[in-house]
Design a protein around this motif. Sequence first.
Motif, PDB file in Angstrom:
ATOM      1  N   PHE A  41       0.840  -1.198   0.000  1.00 52.29           N
ATOM      2  CA  PHE A  41       0.000   0.000   0.000  1.00 52.29           C
ATOM      3  C   PHE A  41       0.873   1.246   0.000  1.00 52.29           C
ATOM      4  O   PHE A  41       0.603   2.200  -0.744  1.00 52.29           O
ATOM      5  N   ALA A  42       1.919   1.254   0.815  1.00 52.31           N
ATOM      6  CA  ALA A  42       2.831   2.406   0.868  1.00 52.31           C
ATOM      7  C   ALA A  42       3.501   2.619  -0.489  1.00 52.31           C
ATOM      8  O   ALA A  42       3.672   3.759  -0.930  1.00 52.31           O
ATOM      9  N   GLN A  43       3.864   1.539  -1.148  1.00 49.69           N
ATOM     10  CA  GLN A  43       4.472   1.670  -2.476  1.00 49.69           C
ATOM     11  C   GLN A  43       3.480   2.288  -3.459  1.00 49.69           C
ATOM     12  O   GLN A  43       3.828   3.181  -4.234  1.00 49.69           O
ATOM     13  N   ARG A  44       2.249   1.825  -3.422  1.00 50.20           N
ATOM     14  CA  ARG A  44       1.225   2.386  -4.307  1.00 50.20           C
ATOM     15  C   ARG A  44       0.968   3.854  -3.988  1.00 50.20           C
ATOM     16  O   ARG A  44       0.783   4.691  -4.881  1.00 50.20           O
ATOM     17  N   LEU A  45       0.992   4.197  -2.698  1.00 50.89           N
ATOM     18  CA  LEU A  45       0.839   5.585  -2.275  1.00 50.89           C
ATOM     19  C   LEU A  45       1.968   6.445  -2.849  1.00 50.89           C
ATOM     20  O   LEU A  45       1.729   7.543  -3.361  1.00 50.89           O
ATOM     21  N   THR A  49       1.357   9.478  -5.634  1.00 51.23           N
ATOM     22  CA  THR A  49       1.682  10.871  -5.313  1.00 51.23           C
ATOM     23  C   THR A  49       2.989  11.339  -5.947  1.00 51.23           C
ATOM     24  O   THR A  49       3.267  12.532  -5.975  1.00 51.23           O
ATOM     25  N   GLY A  50       3.815  10.395  -6.406  1.00 53.11           N
ATOM     26  CA  GLY A  50       5.119  10.752  -6.946  1.00 53.11           C
ATOM     27  C   GLY A  50       6.145  11.070  -5.875  1.00 53.11           C
ATOM     28  O   GLY A  50       7.214  11.608  -6.169  1.00 53.11           O
ATOM     29  N   ALA A  51       5.838  10.728  -4.642  1.00 57.58           N
ATOM     30  CA  ALA A  51       6.754  10.997  -3.529  1.00 57.58           C
ATOM     31  C   ALA A  51       7.752   9.854  -3.371  1.00 57.58           C
ATOM     32  O   ALA A  51       7.412   8.696  -3.595  1.00 57.58           O
ATOM     33  N   THR A 141     -14.860   3.091  14.914  1.00 55.14           N
ATOM     34  CA  THR A 141     -15.238   3.480  16.273  1.00 55.14           C
ATOM     35  C   THR A 141     -14.896   4.938  16.558  1.00 55.14           C
ATOM     36  O   THR A 141     -15.141   5.431  17.653  1.00 55.14           O
ATOM     37  N   GLY A 142     -14.278   5.604  15.576  1.00 55.37           N
ATOM     38  CA  GLY A 142     -13.915   7.007  15.746  1.00 55.37           C
ATOM     39  C   GLY A 142     -12.514   7.236  16.271  1.00 55.37           C
ATOM     40  O   GLY A 142     -12.123   8.369  16.521  1.00 55.37           O
ATOM     41  N   VAL A 143     -11.740   6.170  16.437  1.00 59.88           N
ATOM     42  CA  VAL A 143     -10.369   6.300  16.932  1.00 59.88           C
ATOM     43  C   VAL A 143      -9.425   6.572  15.764  1.00 59.88           C
ATOM     44  O   VAL A 143      -9.461   5.867  14.757  1.00 59.88           O
ATOM     45  N   ALA A 144      -8.592   7.588  15.916  1.00 61.50           N
ATOM     46  CA  ALA A 144      -7.547   7.872  14.923  1.00 61.50           C
ATOM     47  C   ALA A 144      -6.372   6.958  15.239  1.00 61.50           C
ATOM     48  O   ALA A 144      -5.660   7.156  16.227  1.00 61.50           O
ATOM     49  N   LEU A 145      -6.184   5.923  14.421  1.00 59.14           N
ATOM     50  CA  LEU A 145      -5.167   4.895  14.667  1.00 59.14           C
ATOM     51  C   LEU A 145      -3.764   5.333  14.282  1.00 59.14           C
ATOM     52  O   LEU A 145      -2.786   4.849  14.824  1.00 59.14           O
ATOM     53  N   GLY A 146      -3.678   6.197  13.308  1.00 58.61           N
ATOM     54  CA  GLY A 146      -2.389   6.618  12.777  1.00 58.61           C
ATOM     55  C   GLY A 146      -2.603   7.424  11.526  1.00 58.61           C
ATOM     56  O   GLY A 146      -3.615   8.131  11.402  1.00 58.61           O
ATOM     57  N   THR A 147      -1.685   7.273  10.561  1.00 58.98           N
ATOM     58  CA  THR A 147      -1.760   8.058   9.338  1.00 58.98           C
ATOM     59  C   THR A 147      -1.277   7.269   8.132  1.00 58.98           C
ATOM     60  O   THR A 147      -0.591   6.252   8.276  1.00 58.98           O
ATOM     61  N   VAL A 148      -1.605   7.782   6.971  1.00 59.83           N
ATOM     62  CA  VAL A 148      -0.866   7.481   5.756  1.00 59.83           C
ATOM     63  C   VAL A 148      -0.199   8.801   5.403  1.00 59.83           C
ATOM     64  O   VAL A 148      -0.805   9.872   5.553  1.00 59.83           O
ATOM     65  N   CYS A 149       1.064   8.722   5.004  1.00 63.16           N
ATOM     66  CA  CYS A 149       1.767   9.964   4.710  1.00 63.16           C
ATOM     67  C   CYS A 149       2.853   9.743   3.673  1.00 63.16           C
ATOM     68  O   CYS A 149       3.318   8.617   3.466  1.00 63.16           O
ATOM     69  N   VAL A 150       3.215  10.841   3.047  1.00 60.10           N
ATOM     70  CA  VAL A 150       4.325  10.857   2.109  1.00 60.10           C
ATOM     71  C   VAL A 150       5.204  12.047   2.476  1.00 60.10           C
ATOM     72  O   VAL A 150       4.715  13.058   2.980  1.00 60.10           O
ATOM     73  N   VAL A 151       6.505  11.890   2.243  1.00 61.31           N
ATOM     74  CA  VAL A 151       7.441  12.978   2.520  1.00 61.31           C
ATOM     75  C   VAL A 151       8.453  13.072   1.385  1.00 61.31           C
ATOM     76  O   VAL A 151       8.652  12.119   0.627  1.00 61.31           O
ATOM     77  N   ASP A 152       9.082  14.231   1.314  1.00 60.73           N
ATOM     78  CA  ASP A 152      10.102  14.451   0.301  1.00 60.73           C
ATOM     79  C   ASP A 152      11.154  15.376   0.878  1.00 60.73           C
ATOM     80  O   ASP A 152      10.879  16.152   1.801  1.00 60.73           O
ATOM     81  N   ASP A 154      12.535  17.542  -1.044  1.00 62.90           N
ATOM     82  CA  ASP A 154      12.355  18.744  -1.854  1.00 62.90           C
ATOM     83  C   ASP A 154      11.006  19.364  -1.553  1.00 62.90           C
ATOM     84  O   ASP A 154      10.084  18.686  -1.080  1.00 62.90           O
ATOM     85  N   VAL A 155      10.867  20.647  -1.843  1.00 65.11           N
ATOM     86  CA  VAL A 155       9.577  21.316  -1.744  1.00 65.11           C
ATOM     87  C   VAL A 155       8.643  20.681  -2.774  1.00 65.11           C
ATOM     88  O   VAL A 155       9.050  20.410  -3.900  1.00 65.11           O
ATOM     89  N   ARG A 156       7.413  20.416  -2.350  1.00 65.15           N
ATOM     90  CA  ARG A 156       6.439  19.780  -3.239  1.00 65.15           C
ATOM     91  C   ARG A 156       5.146  20.589  -3.259  1.00 65.15           C
ATOM     92  O   ARG A 156       4.559  20.828  -2.208  1.00 65.15           O
ATOM     93  N   PRO A 157       4.672  20.970  -4.430  1.00 62.92           N
ATOM     94  CA  PRO A 157       3.371  21.650  -4.520  1.00 62.92           C
ATOM     95  C   PRO A 157       2.242  20.622  -4.516  1.00 62.92           C
ATOM     96  O   PRO A 157       1.686  20.286  -5.558  1.00 62.92           O
ATOM     97  N   TRP A 158       1.901  20.106  -3.336  1.00 62.27           N
ATOM     98  CA  TRP A 158       0.895  19.047  -3.244  1.00 62.27           C
ATOM     99  C   TRP A 158      -0.459  19.530  -3.740  1.00 62.27           C
ATOM    100  O   TRP A 158      -1.172  18.795  -4.412  1.00 62.27           O
ATOM    101  N   GLY A 159      -0.840  20.736  -3.339  1.00 67.49           N
ATOM    102  CA  GLY A 159      -2.104  21.333  -3.770  1.00 67.49           C
ATOM    103  C   GLY A 159      -3.327  20.547  -3.345  1.00 67.49           C
ATOM    104  O   GLY A 159      -3.257  19.584  -2.585  1.00 67.49           O
ATOM    105  N   ARG A 160      -4.463  20.985  -3.856  1.00 66.53           N
ATOM    106  CA  ARG A 160      -5.732  20.328  -3.528  1.00 66.53           C
ATOM    107  C   ARG A 160      -5.755  18.896  -4.036  1.00 66.53           C
ATOM    108  O   ARG A 160      -6.284  18.006  -3.376  1.00 66.53           O
TER     109      ARG A 160
END
Length: 185
Positions: A41-45, A49-51, A141-152, A154-160
């Motif tokens: 899943f992380a690889q597909r993410l 996103t190109g990250a 159940t409404g619990v925030a378990l964690g995140t999915v995230c990407v980082v770089d 370089d500056v990235r114009p992620w935008g909407r």
Amino acid sequence: MTYDPVGHLLLTPVDKDAPDRARRLRALGLGQRHEPAFDAFAQRLAETTGAPVSMVNFIDEERQFFAGLHTPSAAPGPVAPGVGAVARSLARDHGYCPHVVVRRRALVLEDVYDYPRFAGNPVVDEIGIRSSLGAPLVDRTGVALGTVCVVDTDVRPWGRAGLETIKAMAAELMEEIGRREDARR
């Protein structure tokens, strides 16, 4: 939150939900070991996103754990200080995912230097993170378990478009986690 008397900034958010999150993660069997499905899943993410670096990150009371991680050998990723090898965990005061979990909303940082609160985070100096995009993984159940995230680095114009993509992928992963929970019953 931690108060920095020099910068007068709140650096690491207080996480009152951490004990409930840790219990929920244990009940779901998440956050203690990496899983090939989460790596995929992380690889597909990353591809979407190109990250260069992406993570499926579960956060308990003590640490962040990357149950899914994609970091090409040519790209820097979360590294264990002094080891130089990719690490599967980070301290809770490193990175931006703890902020995403406490806020329970996606966080778009196209250039962390534009935000004094985030520019001083240890991942900037230790790893070279320059931009980040993350969304919370909120279960049924409404619990925030964690995140999915990407980082770089370089500056990235992620935008909407980046914001909508990360939120959609977080929702997709939560559907899969829900199916896993249903299958365990």
